[in-house]
Design a protein around this motif. Structure first.
Motif, short mmCIF file in Angstrom:
data_model
loop_
_atom_site.label_atom_id
_atom_site.label_comp_id
_atom_site.label_asym_id
_atom_site.label_seq_id
_atom_site.Cartn_x
_atom_site.Cartn_y
_atom_site.Cartn_z
N THR A 52 0.71 -1.08 0.00
CA THR A 52 0.03 -0.07 -0.11
C THR A 52 0.88 1.32 -0.04
O THR A 52 0.59 2.08 -0.89
CB THR A 52 -0.84 0.07 1.23
N TYR A 53 1.84 1.37 0.69
CA TYR A 53 2.72 2.42 0.97
C TYR A 53 3.66 2.62 -0.09
O TYR A 53 4.25 3.72 -0.41
CB TYR A 53 3.28 2.65 2.41
N GLU A 55 2.83 2.07 -3.14
CA GLU A 55 2.03 2.74 -4.19
C GLU A 55 1.98 4.27 -3.74
O GLU A 55 1.81 5.09 -4.69
CB GLU A 55 0.41 2.30 -4.11
N ARG A 56 1.56 4.66 -2.45
CA ARG A 56 1.58 5.94 -2.13
C ARG A 56 2.94 6.88 -2.40
O ARG A 56 2.84 7.85 -2.65
CB ARG A 56 1.17 6.13 -0.51
N GLU A 59 3.27 7.54 -5.95
CA GLU A 59 2.40 8.61 -6.31
C GLU A 59 3.22 9.96 -5.63
O GLU A 59 3.09 10.90 -6.51
CB GLU A 59 1.09 8.58 -5.58
N ASP A 60 3.93 9.72 -4.53
CA ASP A 60 4.39 10.98 -4.19
C ASP A 60 5.56 11.68 -5.20
O ASP A 60 5.77 12.69 -5.37
CB ASP A 60 5.11 10.82 -2.62
N SER A 191 4.15 9.34 4.11
CA SER A 191 3.69 7.89 3.80
C SER A 191 4.64 7.27 5.24
O SER A 191 4.22 6.34 5.61
CB SER A 191 4.27 7.55 2.42
#
Length: 596
Positions: A52-53, A55-56, A59-60, A191
């Motif tokens: 999950t993180y 992916e975050r 994105e960042d 994140s």
């Protein structure tokens, strides 16, 4: 008799000893099972968090790439120029960006902010430390990362260099690079803090270069990581790796000690162990549910949706079904105007409508943000078209502070296996169809066709972005002499009419174009428009001047420039640009005076 009693006593001791031996064996086996099961559950949860993180974080980091892509598109659209670099760069800056740069022919000539970054104006292609990276990016036409490295202003940064090629005379010519220096770990600090708040130690690494397998630390928790779980992801040719482990380690000594002490009573031990196993099993199932369900809407997330489709295809490979992707039009505007709580209400309302409108065997999932996925077994694009059309046209609403607000959705869909036999390709087809709806004005549905291009990430802007930035008021209405229904108006049009939103605009005009025109002029203006349009087989533009009636009853003289366009849903429509006569005279008079 004594011998008999001794024998009897011996039997009494044998049973407890046997129970003790069996109990010890059970305790040892159980402790080993619990330890392994607990570690497995922790690793499953850690793996889910790492995915999950990752992916975050991706994105960042992609937000830094987006800046270089924006500058790249501007340079390409202006044939190698960027006359308003400082102003554009200022609008793109945020706290995690150290600087934005332009390097035509590989030489950095523009930096924002320039103060404190003057030393960055160098020839990248001939620079010893940077040359290999930029030559690689130029040769392969790919974005390259370099870093992390120390910043003179303090902290560390990573350089994102995006090569720009311009088509000239039928050939691609190298223009140079658009560059963003992102601060690390600032750009993904949220994140990392979230992971640490969840009780994890973490470490983020990246390959030193696209051609290298050597990793370098980008971020590291204070403590060393022992047997961490790891998740790899790729951004612009660089491999990144996120490692996580619980702050207190994988073991749970307190629980093992508790079970060991409880083992002194065999009966209670067996009961306690049974309960513990059941609790641990339920916990494992609960963690699995968490990884497959969306916490806000209580429907599947993308992981759960993917698993359901994989299971469906595995069970019945010969069946056909339809997959749809849909999202809320202008969802960001809902969050900006009414707050994220209202946005959440809109998402929940849409889910309730989906569950009510489609059969119970439909699989509904939240893809992320305001995007949703829908799977309809035993359906075809033809059989479900009317259902989709009805759903996208039906009223969608949410409540905010006791008031009802409406919103619209766009939906694209594709069929398995006729349009794609691979699940990932099928999702891309549905996404392409969704984006085709966006490009054609939103609020509608479309089935995937071979002519649709999958350009969502490359385009970077949509119809709403273009219309709201036009240099004038813009509206769309049906090109029918008997039905001039208003379909769309941009922000400038709302402002010109004195309306705060589209609902107010439609209410005061009764959604008719003619109601914008002064009643004394309506007949003359409409006859003039159609006379001009029909002058060349209905293909001409129209140019008229009339008094526009604002919501408060005042009037303003405007110039109307209209054109008829074919629309997939509404047929022939007018695209109309309205210019305020007073503003035109004001600005042109000023320019004339300056020229004199």
């Amino acid at each position: 008799m004594i011998k008999h009693k001794f024998f009897q006593n011996k039997k009494i001791w044998i049973v407890p000893v046997m129970e003790l031996i069996i109990g010890c064996i059970l305790i040892v086996l159980l402790l080993n099972y619990v330890s392994r099961n607990d570690m497995r559950n922790k690793k499953e949860k850690a793996n889910a968090n790492a995915m999950t993180y990752s992916e975050r974080i991706a994105e960042d980091i992609n937000s830094g790439i987006t800046i270089t892509n924006c500058m790249k598109q501007i340079i390409i659209s202006e044939d190698g120029r960027c006359d308003k670099f400082s102003k554009i760069a200022q609008n793109l800056m945020d706290d995690s960006i150290q600087s934005i740069q332009l390097a035509p022919n590989g030489i950095v000539t523009e930096i924002y902010p320039e103060r404190g970054n003057e030393a960055g104006k160098i020839n990248l292609l001939s620079d010893r430390s940077r040359g290999a990276y930029v030559h690689y990016g130029k040769k392969h036409d790919v974005i390259v990362f370099q870093g992390p490295f120390g910043l003179k202003q303090g902290g560390k940064g990573i350089a994102v260099r995006n090569p720009v090629y311009i088509a000239r005379n039928g050939k691609k010519e190298f223009w140079g690079f658009t560059i963003a220096i992102i601060r690390v770990p600032d750009i993904f600090s949220n994140s990392m803090k979230a992971l640490e708040n969840f009780g994890y130690q973490c470490r983020l690494l990246k390959t030193t270069a696209p051609w290298s397998r050597k990793y370098v630390d980008v971020y590291h928790s204070e403590e060393n990581l022992t047997q961490p779980v790891s998740n790899q992801f790729t951004i612009a040719g660089n491999t990144w790796k996120l490692q996580v482990m619980p702050e207190k380690g994988w073991g749970n000594k307190r629980m093992l000690l508790f079970l060991l002490c409880g083992g002194s009573i065999v009966l209670l031990l067996l009961i306690g162990l049974t309960v513990a196993v059941m609790v641990l099993e339920e916990r494992r199932k609960y963690l699995r549910v968490l990884t497959e369900m969306d916490s806000l809407t209580r429907i599947y997330n993308r992981n759960g949706f993917d698993r359901k489709i994989d299971q469906l295809i595995a069970d019945r490979a010969d069946m056909h079904f339809v997959i749809a992707e849909l999202d809320i039009d202008n969802f960001k505007s809902i969050n900006d105007m009414y707050g994220h709580a209202a946005g959440d209400q809109a998402l929940k309302s849409l889910v309730a409508d989906l569950q009510k409108h489609f059969p119970k065997n439909a699989v509904i999932a939240r893809n992320g943000g305001d995007e949703f996925c829908l799977l309809l077994p035993n359906q075809t694009c033809e059989s479900i078209h009317d259902k989709f059309k009805e759903f996208t046209r039906s009223e969608k609403k949410f409540y905010h502070k006791g008031e009802v607000h409406s919103f619209t959705i766009s939906l694209g869909y594709a069929q398995y296996p006729q349009q794609a036999k691979n699940y990932d390709v099928l999702m891309h087809c549905a996404d392409a169809a969704l984006y085709e709806v966006k490009l054609r004005g939103k609020q509608g549905c479309a089935a995937y066709k071979d002519g649709f291009r999958q350009i969502r990430k490359q385009l970077g802007f949509g119809f709403m972005d273009v219309s709201k930035n036009l240099l004038g008021a813009f509206l769309i209405y049906k090109a029918d002499p008997d039905d001039d229904e208003l379909l769309f108006a941009n922000h400038e049009m709302l402002h010109l009419c004195g309306c705060k939103d589209m609902d107010e605009f439609f209410a005061y005009t009764k959604q008719k174009f003619c109601n914008l025109i002064n009643k004394q002029e309506q007949t003359e203006v409409e006859e003039s428009i159609w006379k001009q349009i029909n002058a060349n087989g209905g293909q001409e533009n129209d140019y008229v001047k009339f008094s526009l009636v604002r919501k408060d009853g005042t009037q303003v003289t405007v110039f109307d420039h209209g054109r008829i366009v074919e629309n997939i849903y509404y047929g022939r429509v007018f695209y109309v640009l309205l210019l305020n006569e007073k503003q035109i005279h004001l600005h042109y008079d000023k320019k004339s005076e300056c020229h004199i």
